[in-house]
Design a protein around this motif. Structure first.
Motif, PDB file in Angstrom:
ATOM      1  N   GLU A   1      -2.484   5.998  -5.947  1.00 28.46           N
ATOM      2  CA  GLU A   1      -3.015   4.786  -5.649  1.00 28.46           C
ATOM      3  C   GLU A   1      -1.820   3.231  -5.809  1.00 28.46           C
ATOM      4  OE1 GLU A   1      -4.987   4.070 -10.034  1.00 28.46           O
ATOM      5  OE2 GLU A   1      -5.647   2.041  -9.412  1.00 28.46           O
ATOM      6  N   MET A   2      -2.319   2.841  -5.594  1.00 31.94           N
ATOM      7  CA  MET A   2      -0.434   1.348  -4.954  1.00 31.94           C
ATOM      8  C   MET A   2      -1.043   0.873  -5.638  1.00 31.94           C
ATOM      9  SD  MET A   2       2.271   1.085  -2.957  1.00 31.94           S
ATOM     10  CE  MET A   2       2.204   1.324  -1.427  1.00 31.94           C
ATOM     11  N   THR A   3       0.242   0.831  -6.649  1.00 25.93           N
ATOM     12  CA  THR A   3       0.384  -0.249  -8.200  1.00 25.93           C
ATOM     13  C   THR A   3       1.360  -1.305  -7.767  1.00 25.93           C
ATOM     14  OG1 THR A   3       1.493   0.750  -9.633  1.00 25.93           O
ATOM     15  CG2 THR A   3      -1.114   1.587  -9.937  1.00 25.93           C
ATOM     16  N   ASP A   4       1.571  -1.711  -8.611  1.00 24.09           N
ATOM     17  CA  ASP A   4       2.447  -3.249  -8.990  1.00 24.09           C
ATOM     18  C   ASP A   4       3.354  -2.513  -9.332  1.00 24.09           C
ATOM     19  OD1 ASP A   4       2.086  -3.345 -10.885  1.00 24.09           O
ATOM     20  OD2 ASP A   4       2.203  -5.362 -11.778  1.00 24.09           O
ATOM     21  N   ARG A   5       4.228  -1.360  -9.398  1.00 26.28           N
ATOM     22  CA  ARG A   5       5.128  -0.380  -9.261  1.00 26.28           C
ATOM     23  C   ARG A   5       5.134   0.605  -8.577  1.00 26.28           C
ATOM     24  NH1 ARG A   5       7.144   0.508 -14.528  1.00 26.28           N
ATOM     25  NH2 ARG A   5       9.088  -0.021 -13.315  1.00 26.28           N
ATOM     26  N   GLY A   6       4.593   0.200  -7.163  1.00 22.50           N
ATOM     27  CA  GLY A   6       5.280   2.036  -6.849  1.00 22.50           C
ATOM     28  C   GLY A   6       3.371   2.420  -7.075  1.00 22.50           C
ATOM     29  N   LEU A   7       3.584   3.962  -6.460  1.00 25.24           N
ATOM     30  CA  LEU A   7       2.714   5.064  -6.288  1.00 25.24           C
ATOM     31  C   LEU A   7       2.198   5.616  -7.217  1.00 25.24           C
ATOM     32  CD1 LEU A   7       3.353   5.655  -2.830  1.00 25.24           C
ATOM     33  CD2 LEU A   7       1.078   4.973  -2.972  1.00 25.24           C
TER      34      LEU A   7
ATOM     35  N   ASP B   1       0.432   4.029   8.880  1.00 27.18           N
ATOM     36  CA  ASP B   1       0.236   2.739   9.305  1.00 27.18           C
ATOM     37  C   ASP B   1       1.345   2.404   8.648  1.00 27.18           C
ATOM     38  OD1 ASP B   1      -2.286   3.237  11.449  1.00 27.18           O
ATOM     39  OD2 ASP B   1      -3.454   2.843   9.245  1.00 27.18           O
ATOM     40  N   PRO B   2       2.164   1.377   9.614  1.00 29.55           N
ATOM     41  CA  PRO B   2       2.888   0.474   8.855  1.00 29.55           C
ATOM     42  C   PRO B   2       2.071  -0.217   7.741  1.00 29.55           C
ATOM     43  CG  PRO B   2       2.334  -0.381  11.456  1.00 29.55           C
ATOM     44  CD  PRO B   2       1.599   0.806  10.953  1.00 29.55           C
ATOM     45  N   GLY B   3       2.651  -0.411   6.398  1.00 30.33           N
ATOM     46  CA  GLY B   3       3.154  -1.304   5.220  1.00 30.33           C
ATOM     47  C   GLY B   3       1.867  -0.226   4.641  1.00 30.33           C
ATOM     48  N   ILE B   4       1.472   0.867   4.990  1.00 35.58           N
ATOM     49  CA  ILE B   4       0.062   1.550   3.759  1.00 35.58           C
ATOM     50  C   ILE B   4       1.068   2.501   2.542  1.00 35.58           C
ATOM     51  CG2 ILE B   4       1.180   4.083   5.467  1.00 35.58           C
ATOM     52  CD1 ILE B   4      -2.290   2.433   4.355  1.00 35.58           C
ATOM     53  N   GLY B   5       2.811   2.863   2.574  1.00 36.29           N
ATOM     54  CA  GLY B   5       3.333   3.145   1.757  1.00 36.29           C
ATOM     55  C   GLY B   5       4.673   4.030   1.318  1.00 36.29           C
ATOM     56  N   LYS B   6       4.851   4.308   3.445  1.00 37.54           N
ATOM     57  CA  LYS B   6       5.325   5.144   3.375  1.00 37.54           C
ATOM     58  C   LYS B   6       7.040   5.551   2.865  1.00 37.54           C
ATOM     59  CE  LYS B   6       5.275   5.007   8.058  1.00 37.54           C
ATOM     60  NZ  LYS B   6       4.618   3.361   8.031  1.00 37.54           N
ATOM     61  N   SER B   7       7.637   4.628   3.052  1.00 39.34           N
ATOM     62  CA  SER B   7       8.968   3.954   2.635  1.00 39.34           C
ATOM     63  C   SER B   7       8.789   4.306   0.749  1.00 39.34           C
ATOM     64  CB  SER B   7       9.478   2.112   3.222  1.00 39.34           C
ATOM     65  OG  SER B   7       9.431   2.240   4.347  1.00 39.34           O
ATOM     66  N   THR B   8       7.761   3.703   0.241  1.00 31.65           N
ATOM     67  CA  THR B   8       7.846   3.567  -1.011  1.00 31.65           C
ATOM     68  C   THR B   8       7.781   4.621  -1.571  1.00 31.65           C
ATOM     69  OG1 THR B   8       6.317   1.253  -1.326  1.00 31.65           O
ATOM     70  CG2 THR B   8       5.957   2.768  -3.006  1.00 31.65           C
ATOM     71  N   LEU B   9       6.599   5.691  -0.730  1.00 29.20           N
ATOM     72  CA  LEU B   9       6.732   7.115  -1.459  1.00 29.20           C
ATOM     73  C   LEU B   9       7.544   7.980  -1.133  1.00 29.20           C
ATOM     74  CD1 LEU B   9       4.617   9.564  -1.965  1.00 29.20           C
ATOM     75  CD2 LEU B   9       4.461   9.434   0.398  1.00 29.20           C
TER      76      LEU B   9
ATOM     77  N   LEU C   1      16.419  -3.540  -3.951  1.00 27.73           N
ATOM     78  CA  LEU C   1      14.724  -4.610  -4.020  1.00 27.73           C
ATOM     79  C   LEU C   1      13.773  -3.983  -4.508  1.00 27.73           C
ATOM     80  CD1 LEU C   1      16.486  -7.805  -4.834  1.00 27.73           C
ATOM     81  CD2 LEU C   1      14.227  -7.556  -2.854  1.00 27.73           C
ATOM     82  N   ARG C   2      14.182  -3.346  -3.525  1.00 29.67           N
ATOM     83  CA  ARG C   2      12.456  -2.476  -3.835  1.00 29.67           C
ATOM     84  C   ARG C   2      12.658  -0.864  -5.558  1.00 29.67           C
ATOM     85  NH1 ARG C   2      10.763   0.485   0.889  1.00 29.67           N
ATOM     86  NH2 ARG C   2       8.869  -0.809   1.599  1.00 29.67           N
ATOM     87  N   ALA C   3      13.685  -0.398  -4.861  1.00 30.46           N
ATOM     88  CA  ALA C   3      14.555   0.504  -6.042  1.00 30.46           C
ATOM     89  C   ALA C   3      14.153  -0.050  -7.505  1.00 30.46           C
ATOM     90  CB  ALA C   3      15.946   1.335  -6.018  1.00 30.46           C
TER      91      ALA C   3
ATOM     92  N   ARG D   1      12.514  -3.065  -8.129  1.00 31.36           N
ATOM     93  CA  ARG D   1      10.739  -2.817  -8.714  1.00 31.36           C
ATOM     94  C   ARG D   1      10.492  -1.071  -9.097  1.00 31.36           C
ATOM     95  NH1 ARG D   1       6.513  -5.330  -3.974  1.00 31.36           N
ATOM     96  NH2 ARG D   1       4.883  -4.781  -5.169  1.00 31.36           N
ATOM     97  N   LEU D   2      10.620   0.118  -8.217  1.00 31.21           N
ATOM     98  CA  LEU D   2      10.236   0.710  -8.517  1.00 31.21           C
ATOM     99  C   LEU D   2      10.306   1.249 -10.311  1.00 31.21           C
ATOM    100  CD1 LEU D   2       9.957   2.274  -5.100  1.00 31.21           C
ATOM    101  CD2 LEU D   2       8.022   1.489  -6.642  1.00 31.21           C
ATOM    102  N   GLY D   3      11.267   0.852 -10.612  1.00 35.65           N
ATOM    103  CA  GLY D   3      12.268   1.014 -11.533  1.00 35.65           C
ATOM    104  C   GLY D   3      12.258   2.398 -11.577  1.00 35.65           C
TER     105      GLY D   3
HETATM  106  P1  TYD Z   1       5.827   0.286   2.614  1.00 35.61           P
HETATM  107  O1  TYD Z   1       6.322   1.263   1.715  1.00 35.61           O
HETATM  108  O2  TYD Z   1       6.886  -1.011   2.872  1.00 35.61           O
HETATM  109  O3  TYD Z   1       4.832   1.026   3.261  1.00 35.61           O
HETATM  110  P2  TYD Z   1       5.681   1.707   5.144  1.00 35.61           P
HETATM  111  O4  TYD Z   1       7.010   1.784   4.860  1.00 35.61           O
HETATM  112  O5  TYD Z   1       4.349   1.872   5.205  1.00 35.61           O
HETATM  113  O6  TYD Z   1       5.871   0.828   6.160  1.00 35.61           O
HETATM  114  O7  TYD Z   1       4.657  -0.340   1.640  1.00 35.61           O
HETATM  115  C1  TYD Z   1       4.578  -2.661   1.590  1.00 35.61           C
HETATM  116  C2  TYD Z   1       3.970  -2.382   1.118  1.00 35.61           C
HETATM  117  O8  TYD Z   1       3.167  -1.448  -0.223  1.00 35.61           O
HETATM  118  C3  TYD Z   1       3.315  -3.123   1.232  1.00 35.61           C
HETATM  119  O9  TYD Z   1       2.682  -4.205   1.693  1.00 35.61           O
HETATM  120  C4  TYD Z   1       3.429  -3.931  -0.680  1.00 35.61           C
HETATM  121  C5  TYD Z   1       3.300  -2.854  -0.967  1.00 35.61           C
HETATM  122  N1  TYD Z   1       3.841  -2.329  -2.175  1.00 35.61           N
HETATM  123  C6  TYD Z   1       3.018  -2.914  -3.905  1.00 35.61           C
HETATM  124  O10 TYD Z   1       1.950  -3.076  -3.744  1.00 35.61           O
HETATM  125  N2  TYD Z   1       3.906  -2.204  -4.744  1.00 35.61           N
HETATM  126  C7  TYD Z   1       4.965  -2.124  -5.000  1.00 35.61           C
HETATM  127  O11 TYD Z   1       5.556  -1.644  -5.998  1.00 35.61           O
HETATM  128  C8  TYD Z   1       5.369  -1.460  -3.887  1.00 35.61           C
HETATM  129  C9  TYD Z   1       7.333  -1.036  -3.144  1.00 35.61           C
HETATM  130  C10 TYD Z   1       4.775  -1.315  -1.946  1.00 35.61           C
END
Ligand code: TYD
Ligand code: MG
Length: 486
Positions: A273-279, A98-106, A140-142, A144-146
């Motif tokens: 686990e999604m935290t404020d510093r990434g997965l 789903d959008p926003g689930i964290g694919k890009s972050t992962l 910016l995301r990178a 934030r993820l350190g």
């Molecule tokens: P994202 O990877 O952009 O999702 P996708 O690519 O699947 O659409 O992640 C988006 C969500 O993750 C956003 O709601 C914010 C949250 N998030 C955190 O909670 N912590 C983090 O460190 C990051 C980078 C994102």
């Protein structure tokens, strides 16, 4: 050139026809047929149209030396396990969610881990190409993820021709992320990015290049409302592995699951686990899924489940409440609604538990989706416990499959489940009777890893257990028998 006719393509299954229709003939989906540029006028992909003479293909024996580079593990164990031990060079992996689930972050974390520390030469070159975010946003995301120091190259592009040309240039990359395949387009097709022909042609082009040049391509695919990876099913056939990234919005847990894998198992899960510093990796999911459990409440049972090779303990919660509706509500989160209906029917028909006029809610705590039939008995225990207001002992785990006549059936690998339960401090287990294979002598005592094992052969025995202890307080519906049979 003769006038080419319009072509109507189903966006879900890829079936093409010459006229529009509200319902796809191929897959039966409604409103999925969209007009697209005719194939005739536009050869799909960027392929060179040179007419070559045919050549004989070469055959090789099966036991030749293993060719090619070994798998690349990124060191994020939860990811590597789902991939089957690392990324195979020359393979294509689709990651849906789903959008926003964290694919890009992962994926950013994965490529950063693969690229290794700054200045490392042994690591493969890693490229991250986004069609959705600007380079500055990615940075910016990178940050934030350190991971800002990781030697990953970022780019924003959507034209597959440009991407292919750049990737084909002298130095071959090791890993390429395309985020997302729905934003990519091939300029030889007229249809808009995201349509089935564009998604298919773009993926085909990128996958072909990956196979030819031996790099791994990770494609991000968005998921539609009904949980399918948007665009055609054909995309799933084209790639070597399909991973889906799931989780409930309100929960911090994310689960990576392989639904197809040519190079590994498909039943493994990775828990994050999604935290404020990434997965963050969750190496011991059971402890986390059970962290918020309150002991001694009715309607709660701990299921000792198995996800791939890994035992996972989760809490199944049920609530049974009076209803004023003609058709009482049944809601289920994290489990199959059809399976719940079956367990309810068996409880009603075989055990005399009256639930027809009452609302039933079922929830798998923590946001995990359980798909094992082995959870039947835990669901039944939670339901009977809720209906009788009699808690399942807090130190007890439950597993077993239920048949339509109410019999409790054996499930796979009970020892693994029991061992995990023992590790987490459980002391009792409610399990199906031991299955003895023909010719095997029945064991005196089942191996329970130190747990006190209680075998249960029929659902009636379960209902009877709760009925024997009686409700803790008066039922809200006097005169109505809530627990019977047995
Ligand atoms: P994202 O990877 O952009 O999702 P996708 O690519 O699947 O659409 O992640 C988006 C969500 O993750 C956003 O709601 C914010 C949250 N998030 C955190 O909670 N912590 C983090 O460190 C990051 C980078 C994102
Ligand atoms: Mg994204």
């Amino acid at each position: 050139m003769a006038k080419t006719h319009a072509r109507y393509v189903c966006q879900s299954c890829g079936a093409a026809s010459t006229r529009w229709s509200g319902r796809c003939d191929g897959c039966g989906g409604w409103n999925t047929v969209v007009e697209e540029a005719p194939r005739e006028s536009a050869p799909g992909g960027l392929g060179t149209a040179s007419r070559r003479r045919s050549r004989n293909i070469e055959f090789a024996s099966m036991d030749g030396p293993a060719e090619g580079a070994p798998r690349r593990a990124c060191g994020i164990a939860e990811f590597d396990r789902v991939c089957g031990g690392g990324l195979v060079p020359g393979s294509a992996i689709l990651i849906g969610g789903d959008p926003g689930i964290g694919k890009s972050t992962l994926l950013l974390q994965v490529v950063a881990a693969l690229a290794g520390p700054a200045g490392s030469t042994a690591a493969p070159a890693c490229l991250y190409i986004s069609g959705e975010e600007a380079v500055e946003q990615l940075r910016l995301r990178a940050r934030r993820l350190g991971l800002a120091q990781a030697p990953v190259l970022l780019a924003t592009a959507t034209a597959v021709r440009d991407i292919a040309a750049s990737l084909d240039a002298a130095e071959t990359p090791g890993i390429v992320v395309i985020d997302s395949i729905q934003t990519m387009f091939v300029d030889s097709l007229d249809s808009a990015p995201g349509t089935v022909s564009q998604v298919r042609a773009s993926a085909q082009e990128l996958i072909r290049l990956a196979k030819r040049r031996g790099f791994t391509v990770l494609l991000v695919g968005h998921v539609t409302k009904d949980g399918q990876i948007a665009g055609p099913k054909v995309l799933e056939h084209m790639v070597d592995a399909v991973l889906s990234f799931e989780g409930e919005r309100g929960h911090q847990f994310r689960i990576l699951r392989a639904t197809k894998n040519r190079y590994g198992p498909t039943d493994e899960i990775g828990v994050f686990e999604m935290t404020d510093r990434g997965l963050m990796e969750v190496p011991n999911p059971s402890a986390l899924f059970l962290a918020e459990r309150r002991g001694n409440v009715s309607g709660s049972a701990v299921f000792a489940g198995l996800e791939g090779t890994r035992p996972v303990l989760v809490e199944v919660q049920a609530l049974v409440s009076p209803s004023s509706l003609a058709t009482p509500r049944r809601a289920v989160i994290g489990w199959d609604a059809g399976r719940l209906a079956m367990v309810l029917a068996v409880l009603e028909a075989r055990c005399g538990l009256a639930l027809a006029g009452r609302e039933v809610y079922l929830n798998v705590a923590g946001g995990l989706r359980v798909s094992e039939p082995a959870a039947d008995l835990a669901v039944a225990a939670a339901l009977v416990s809720a209906a009788s207001d009699q808690p399942v002992p807090a130190e007890m785990v439950v597993f077993g499959e239920i048949g339509l006549s109410g019999e409790v059936r054996a499930v796979s690998q009970p020892e693994v489940r029991l061992k995990e339960a023992a590790k987490l401090g459980f002391t009792r287990a409610l399990v199906p009777p031991r299955r003895t294979r023909p010719g095997e002598k029945p064991k005196e005592k089942p191996e329970g890893g130190g747990l006190e094992i209680q075998e249960i052969a029929h659902l009636q025995d379960l209902v009877a257990r709760f009925a024997a202890e009686g409700p803790r307080r008066q039922s809200q519906e006097p005169g109505r028998r809530t627990v019977g049979g047995g």
